[in-house]
Design an enzyme around this catalytic site. Structure first.
Site, PDB file in Angstrom:
ATOM      1  N   SER A 150     -60.361  -4.503 -43.788  1.00  0.00           N
ATOM      2  CA  SER A 150     -60.983  -3.686 -42.735  1.00  0.00           C
ATOM      3  C   SER A 150     -60.080  -3.714 -41.518  1.00  0.00           C
ATOM      4  O   SER A 150     -59.302  -4.665 -41.345  1.00  0.00           O
ATOM      5  CB  SER A 150     -62.343  -4.272 -42.364  1.00  0.00           C
ATOM      6  OG  SER A 150     -62.829  -3.678 -41.179  1.00  0.00           O
ATOM      7  N   TYR A 165     -67.954 -11.365 -40.367  1.00  0.00           N
ATOM      8  CA  TYR A 165     -67.309 -10.226 -41.030  1.00  0.00           C
ATOM      9  C   TYR A 165     -65.829 -10.165 -40.655  1.00  0.00           C
ATOM     10  O   TYR A 165     -64.950 -10.057 -41.519  1.00  0.00           O
ATOM     11  CB  TYR A 165     -68.018  -8.925 -40.612  1.00  0.00           C
ATOM     12  CG  TYR A 165     -67.508  -7.690 -41.313  1.00  0.00           C
ATOM     13  CD1 TYR A 165     -67.984  -7.318 -42.556  1.00  0.00           C
ATOM     14  CD2 TYR A 165     -66.539  -6.868 -40.715  1.00  0.00           C
ATOM     15  CE1 TYR A 165     -67.526  -6.169 -43.199  1.00  0.00           C
ATOM     16  CE2 TYR A 165     -66.068  -5.725 -41.341  1.00  0.00           C
ATOM     17  CZ  TYR A 165     -66.568  -5.384 -42.580  1.00  0.00           C
ATOM     18  OH  TYR A 165     -66.104  -4.255 -43.219  1.00  0.00           O
ATOM     19  N   LYS A 169     -62.618 -10.593 -43.233  1.00  0.00           N
ATOM     20  CA  LYS A 169     -61.711  -9.477 -43.504  1.00  0.00           C
ATOM     21  C   LYS A 169     -60.275  -9.857 -43.170  1.00  0.00           C
ATOM     22  O   LYS A 169     -59.334  -9.446 -43.869  1.00  0.00           O
ATOM     23  CB  LYS A 169     -62.167  -8.221 -42.756  1.00  0.00           C
ATOM     24  CG  LYS A 169     -63.473  -7.641 -43.286  1.00  0.00           C
ATOM     25  CD  LYS A 169     -63.364  -7.256 -44.757  1.00  0.00           C
ATOM     26  CE  LYS A 169     -64.617  -6.607 -45.308  1.00  0.00           C
ATOM     27  NZ  LYS A 169     -64.496  -6.188 -46.712  1.00  0.00           N
TER      28      LYS A 169
HETATM   29  P1  NAP Z   1     -71.922  -0.034 -49.143  1.00  0.00           P
HETATM   30  O1  NAP Z   1     -72.214   1.428 -49.068  1.00  0.00           O
HETATM   31  O2  NAP Z   1     -72.970  -1.015 -48.706  1.00  0.00           O
HETATM   32  O3  NAP Z   1     -71.435  -0.352 -50.624  1.00  0.00           O
HETATM   33  C1  NAP Z   1     -71.114  -1.658 -50.987  1.00  0.00           C
HETATM   34  C2  NAP Z   1     -71.659  -1.928 -52.359  1.00  0.00           C
HETATM   35  O4  NAP Z   1     -71.345  -3.309 -52.703  1.00  0.00           O
HETATM   36  C3  NAP Z   1     -73.183  -1.807 -52.441  1.00  0.00           C
HETATM   37  O5  NAP Z   1     -73.577  -1.155 -53.623  1.00  0.00           O
HETATM   38  C4  NAP Z   1     -73.604  -3.258 -52.413  1.00  0.00           C
HETATM   39  O6  NAP Z   1     -74.903  -3.526 -52.896  1.00  0.00           O
HETATM   40  C5  NAP Z   1     -72.519  -3.901 -53.242  1.00  0.00           C
HETATM   41  N1  NAP Z   1     -72.545  -5.348 -53.137  1.00  0.00           N
HETATM   42  C6  NAP Z   1     -72.971  -6.107 -52.090  1.00  0.00           C
HETATM   43  N2  NAP Z   1     -72.927  -7.406 -52.396  1.00  0.00           N
HETATM   44  C7  NAP Z   1     -72.454  -7.487 -53.662  1.00  0.00           C
HETATM   45  C8  NAP Z   1     -72.202  -8.563 -54.543  1.00  0.00           C
HETATM   46  N3  NAP Z   1     -72.469  -9.830 -54.197  1.00  0.00           N
HETATM   47  N4  NAP Z   1     -71.701  -8.301 -55.777  1.00  0.00           N
HETATM   48  C9  NAP Z   1     -71.466  -7.021 -56.160  1.00  0.00           C
HETATM   49  N5  NAP Z   1     -71.703  -5.953 -55.375  1.00  0.00           N
HETATM   50  C10 NAP Z   1     -72.201  -6.175 -54.143  1.00  0.00           C
HETATM   51  O7  NAP Z   1     -70.624  -0.385 -48.262  1.00  0.00           O
HETATM   52  P2  NAP Z   1     -69.277   0.454 -47.980  1.00  0.00           P
HETATM   53  O8  NAP Z   1     -69.355   0.945 -46.584  1.00  0.00           O
HETATM   54  O9  NAP Z   1     -68.985   1.357 -49.087  1.00  0.00           O
HETATM   55  O10 NAP Z   1     -68.237  -0.763 -47.948  1.00  0.00           O
HETATM   56  C11 NAP Z   1     -67.401  -1.065 -49.058  1.00  0.00           C
HETATM   57  C12 NAP Z   1     -66.336  -2.041 -48.563  1.00  0.00           C
HETATM   58  O11 NAP Z   1     -65.612  -1.428 -47.499  1.00  0.00           O
HETATM   59  C13 NAP Z   1     -66.888  -3.364 -48.009  1.00  0.00           C
HETATM   60  O12 NAP Z   1     -66.021  -4.405 -48.370  1.00  0.00           O
HETATM   61  C14 NAP Z   1     -66.825  -3.122 -46.501  1.00  0.00           C
HETATM   62  O13 NAP Z   1     -66.727  -4.322 -45.782  1.00  0.00           O
HETATM   63  C15 NAP Z   1     -65.558  -2.318 -46.411  1.00  0.00           C
HETATM   64  N6  NAP Z   1     -65.426  -1.544 -45.174  1.00  0.00           N
HETATM   65  C16 NAP Z   1     -66.358  -0.612 -44.855  1.00  0.00           C
HETATM   66  C17 NAP Z   1     -66.207   0.109 -43.679  1.00  0.00           C
HETATM   67  C18 NAP Z   1     -67.196   1.142 -43.263  1.00  0.00           C
HETATM   68  O14 NAP Z   1     -67.110   1.596 -42.109  1.00  0.00           O
HETATM   69  N7  NAP Z   1     -68.110   1.563 -44.130  1.00  0.00           N
HETATM   70  C19 NAP Z   1     -65.099  -0.140 -42.850  1.00  0.00           C
HETATM   71  C20 NAP Z   1     -64.166  -1.092 -43.225  1.00  0.00           C
HETATM   72  C21 NAP Z   1     -64.344  -1.783 -44.405  1.00  0.00           C
HETATM   73  P3  NAP Z   1     -76.093  -3.796 -51.801  1.00  0.00           P
HETATM   74  O15 NAP Z   1     -76.368  -2.491 -51.166  1.00  0.00           O
HETATM   75  O16 NAP Z   1     -77.223  -4.352 -52.602  1.00  0.00           O
HETATM   76  O17 NAP Z   1     -75.556  -4.798 -50.785  1.00  0.00           O
END
Ligand code: NAP
Length: 258
Positions: A150, A165, A169
């Protein structure tokens, strides 16, 4: 095969995508399938993971599967990697992407919440990379891993308090570099992406006043779309990145520039 397919195609590659049921993982999986990859979704949202896998198979005519895999459980991770390899015949790529955020002031974070974030975002990324790397090494195969870090690995976001977080990261980015060097002679490349604020269910669940504050800080004047990460992920997995390992690609609408 066209020149562009040689450069960026993923035909005949089998890719595991963690957290692939929705959000960034789902979008990456759709795009990887569009350039030929077979897709295995690992998530804890079983129904959604199965639905995503079915949608991708129907849309892109590739093989797909989904497995319940909680990345915080190293035994389940090992068993799921083995099961995915059995079902698909092989493994080539890992988009190591599952992650969570908990936003609580540092002085109030409970040990349980601290451990939960470290467990998913750092330990889970390591368990997955280790199981996948070990599978490749034991089968004398080359492969590639892209971890989702991130921009929070580089900067401290405001106004939301999320020390756990940010710390995890930053650790993911350096873990990626460490694994890249350890495994370079084994033919396993390890890179990371560092997204800025991307519109997904994760960010949609954050307080609206936080989101408005972010948008006022982003030079682009808007959050990013998961689709805007897909090309970078495909590039890192592709033959074009054959000499690229230990690299982090920041895709943040220039948030960290100002
Ligand atoms: P998201 O929509 O919440 O998708 C993440 C998925 O991972 C969800 O289906 C979630 O299930 C699943 N998950 C959570 N805990 C888990 C576990 N223990 N084992 C397996 N799967 C699990 O999030 P996203 O925004 O797509 O984020 C994806 C990645 O990008 C993350 O690493 C996040 O930190 C990173 N990121 C996101 C952003 C942003 O702005 N969105 C920015 C920088 C980095 P649940 O819903 O049940 O938790």
């Amino acid at each position: 095969m066209s020149h562009i397919e040689k450069l960026f195609g993923l035909a005949n590659k089998v890719a595991i995508v963690t957290g692939g049921a929705r959000g960034i993982g789902k979008c990456a999986a759709e795009n990887m399938a569009a350039v030929g990859a077979d897709i295995v979704i690992f998530d804890i949202l079983d129904d959604l993971a199965a639905q995503t896998a079915q949608e991708i198979a129907a849309a892109h005519k590739v093989r797909t599967a989904s497995f319940h895999c909680d990345v915080t459980d190293p035994e389940q991770v090992k068993a799921s990697v083995e099961a995915a390899a059995q079902k698909m015949g092989t493994l080539d790529l890992l988009f190591n992407n599952a992650g969570i955020v908990i936003q609580v002031p540092a002085e109030d974070v409970s040990p349980e919440d601290w451990r939960k974030v470290v467990d998913v975002n750092l330990n889970g990324v390591f368990y997955m990379a280790q199981a996948f790397g070990k599978w490749l090494i034991s089968h004398n195969k080359k492969g590639s891993i892209v971890n989702t870090a991130s921009m929070s690995a580089t900067i401290v976001n405001i106004p939301q308090p999320q020390a756990s977080y940010n710390a995890t990261k930053a650790a993911v980015r350096h873990l990626s570099k460490s694994l890249a060097v350890e495994w370079v002679q084994k033919g396993i490349r390890v890179n990371s992406i560092s997204p800025g604020y991307i519109w997904t269910d994760l960010t949609a669940s954050v307080r609206e006043d936080y989101r408005n504050s972010w948008i006022s800080q982003i030079p682009f004047g808007r959050m990013g779309d998961p689709q805007e990460l897909a090309g970078a992920i495909i590039y890192l997995f592709s033959e074009s990145a054959a000499y690229t390992t230990g690299c982090d690609i920041l895709i943040d609408g220039s948030f960290t520039v100002v």
